[in-house]
Structure formats: structure tokens, C-alpha cells
Design an enzyme around this catalytic site. Structure first.
Site, PDB file in Angstrom:
ATOM      1  N   THR A  59       0.836  -1.208   0.000  1.00  0.00           N
ATOM      2  CA  THR A  59       0.000   0.000   0.000  1.00  0.00           C
ATOM      3  C   THR A  59       0.864   1.249   0.000  1.00  0.00           C
ATOM      4  O   THR A  59       0.614   2.195  -0.756  1.00  0.00           O
ATOM      5  CB  THR A  59      -0.949  -0.003   1.212  1.00  0.00           C
ATOM      6  OG1 THR A  59      -1.685  -1.231   1.234  1.00  0.00           O
ATOM      7  CG2 THR A  59      -1.944   1.144   1.119  1.00  0.00           C
ATOM      8  N   GLU A  91       9.889   0.763  11.430  1.00  0.00           N
ATOM      9  CA  GLU A  91       8.627   1.484  11.301  1.00  0.00           C
ATOM     10  C   GLU A  91       8.245   2.141  12.626  1.00  0.00           C
ATOM     11  O   GLU A  91       7.831   3.302  12.658  1.00  0.00           O
ATOM     12  CB  GLU A  91       7.522   0.530  10.849  1.00  0.00           C
ATOM     13  CG  GLU A  91       7.638   0.130   9.389  1.00  0.00           C
ATOM     14  CD  GLU A  91       6.661  -0.952   8.974  1.00  0.00           C
ATOM     15  OE1 GLU A  91       6.495  -1.152   7.760  1.00  0.00           O
ATOM     16  OE2 GLU A  91       6.070  -1.613   9.858  1.00  0.00           O
ATOM     17  N   ALA A 135       9.404  -5.060   8.684  1.00  0.00           N
ATOM     18  CA  ALA A 135      10.115  -3.819   9.017  1.00  0.00           C
ATOM     19  C   ALA A 135       9.590  -3.169  10.292  1.00  0.00           C
ATOM     20  O   ALA A 135       9.725  -1.960  10.478  1.00  0.00           O
ATOM     21  CB  ALA A 135      10.005  -2.846   7.844  1.00  0.00           C
ATOM     22  N   ASP A 194       2.105   5.049   6.293  1.00  0.00           N
ATOM     23  CA  ASP A 194       2.420   3.620   6.276  1.00  0.00           C
ATOM     24  C   ASP A 194       1.124   2.818   6.266  1.00  0.00           C
ATOM     25  O   ASP A 194       0.059   3.322   6.625  1.00  0.00           O
ATOM     26  CB  ASP A 194       3.251   3.247   7.507  1.00  0.00           C
ATOM     27  CG  ASP A 194       4.056   1.967   7.326  1.00  0.00           C
ATOM     28  OD1 ASP A 194       3.932   1.322   6.261  1.00  0.00           O
ATOM     29  OD2 ASP A 194       4.806   1.606   8.252  1.00  0.00           O
TER      30      ASP A 194
END
Length: 227
Positions: A31, A106, A102, A84
């Protein structure tokens, strides 16, 4: 609309919050890729200027360089805005994240953001965190079997993530990734604290009280903003 089109709609809506001169935190996953590509296109067209970004993974860094977004390190200033995706989004914006591997980077970047926008299609919405997805956990390779057993003692069924060669998959930080299936989680904050207290656990894919806004594309393409 198919899911990729829905992801693109949510991502491009989030890019509407990006302004010239911003320092961005850019997440990892299918996304967020749409958001990175859109920002790159706006920079190339001159519609955005002086935008730089902190990537949350090597994959995102490579994409940023490909589309022309200057890459900077996270410093004491943090970032103005982080964008995100998420694996699960609860009504209170508690998130499960990290299936892209991640989660540690993140969480560092998104905790340093003035504002954090989550983008997703409607399949990521849940009533209770853990309803659909496992909770990713990043752990040390040393003594990993002991660490996994301690996680399982908290009620999880754990799977160590494997790569394409069926070897343990490593994060960008060189750590193991464990998917912990707890089922619906009634007390995400309490569980997070229990997991982080275990020696060998570096980070947990429960993002609690971090997201400011979620932009979710429904099955008909309509966008809903949750805050």
C-alpha cells in the site's frame, strides 16, 4: 474495485497531506508503495518541492531513489509526517504491523512523526486486534528457541518466518521474525509490555496510540477517514 486499486486510492489520498518542505517517514509494503510513487511523480512534476524522506526499510529506500525522493537519515528533528500501511486496524486505531518485516524501523520512525497517517483497504479493518493476523515480533538470533518458548507461554502459537529457501528470514537489522498467533487480544498494551519484557525481544508489531488518522478505501472505492 480490486484491492490494488483500493490501496492506491487510500495511498494517494494520504499524499494530499504532504506539503513542500516536509520531512517524511515512508513505510514498507504494497500500500505504501503507491504513496511513494505518487510523491515521486509530484516532485518530478514540480508540484512538490524540497521534500525528503526517511525510509523504514531497504526496499523502501530503493524505491525512493528510483522515483526521485531524496533519502535522509532519521535525526533529532524526527519527521513531519509518516505514511504507512497496516495489517490490522481496530476502531481505536490500534494497529498490527510488521508482516513486511520492518516493524522495528517502522515503530522508530512513526514514533518520531508529528503526524502518522495509516493507509489501507477495507480488508484490514477488524473489531479486535489479533482477529485475523498474527503479531509479528522481532527477536535476537541468539537463544531464539528459548525466546520463542517464552512467547508461547504467554498464549501464542508461534511460527518463525522463513525466506524463499526455507531458511529463517532476517529483518534489515539482522534479526529473526516470529509471527505470534494470539487470537483476539483484549489488552494489547498489557500484552505489548509483557512481550517487550522478555530478554531477546527487540520489538513487537502492536502499534498502540500512535496513529493519528487512518484512510481506508471501502469495497466500492469510497474513502473513510478514521481518527
Amino acid at each position: 474495485m480490486d484491492l490494488e486499486a483500493l490501496k492506491q486510492r487510500a495511498a494517494e489520498a494520504a499524499v494530499g497531506y504532504v506539503h513542500s518542505g516536509m520531512r517524511l517517514g515512508l513505510g514498507t509494503g504494497t500500500t505504501t508503495r503507491w504513496a511513494v510513487e505518487r510523491i515521486g511523480a509530484l516532485l518530478a512534476a514540480g508540484e512538490l518541492e524540497d521534500v525528503v524522506g526517511v525510509p523504514t526499510s531497504r526496499a523502501t529506500e530503493a524505491l525512493m531513489r528510483q522515483v526521485g525522493i531524496p533519502v535522509v537519515e532519521l535525526d533529532e528533528r524526527g519527521v513531519d509526517l509518516a505514511i504507512d500501511g497496516a495489517d490490522e486496524i481496530a476502531p481505536d486505531l490500534t494497529l498490527v504491523k510488521g508482516h513486511g518485516g520492518a516493524l522495528l524501523r517502522e515503530k522508530i520512525v512513526e514514533a518520531a512523526a508529528g503526524r502518522f497517517i495509516v493507509i489501507a483497504d477495507h480488508t484490514k479493518r477488524v473489531h479486535v486486534i489479533g482477529e485475523k493476523k498474527a503479531v509479528p515480533i522481532e527477536i535476537a538470533r541468539f537463544g531464539w528457541r528459548r525466546t520463542v518458548s517464552r512467547i508461547e507461554a504467554l498464549g501464542a502459537r508461534c511460527t518463525v518466518r522463513l525466506d524463499g529457501r526455507q531458511e529463517p528470514a532476517l529483518s534489515d537489522n539482522g534479526n529473526l521474525l516470529v509471527d505470534a498467533h494470539f487470537g483476539p487480544i483484549g489488552d494489547p498494551r498489557g500484552l505489548e509490555q509483557q512481550l517487550l519484557a522478555l530478554p531477546g525481544v527487540f520489538e513487537v508489531g502492536l502499534f498502540i496510540g500512535m496513529a493519528d488518522l487512518a484512510i481506508v478505501a471501502g469495497p466500492d472505492g469510497r474513502l473513510e477517514e478514521l481518527s
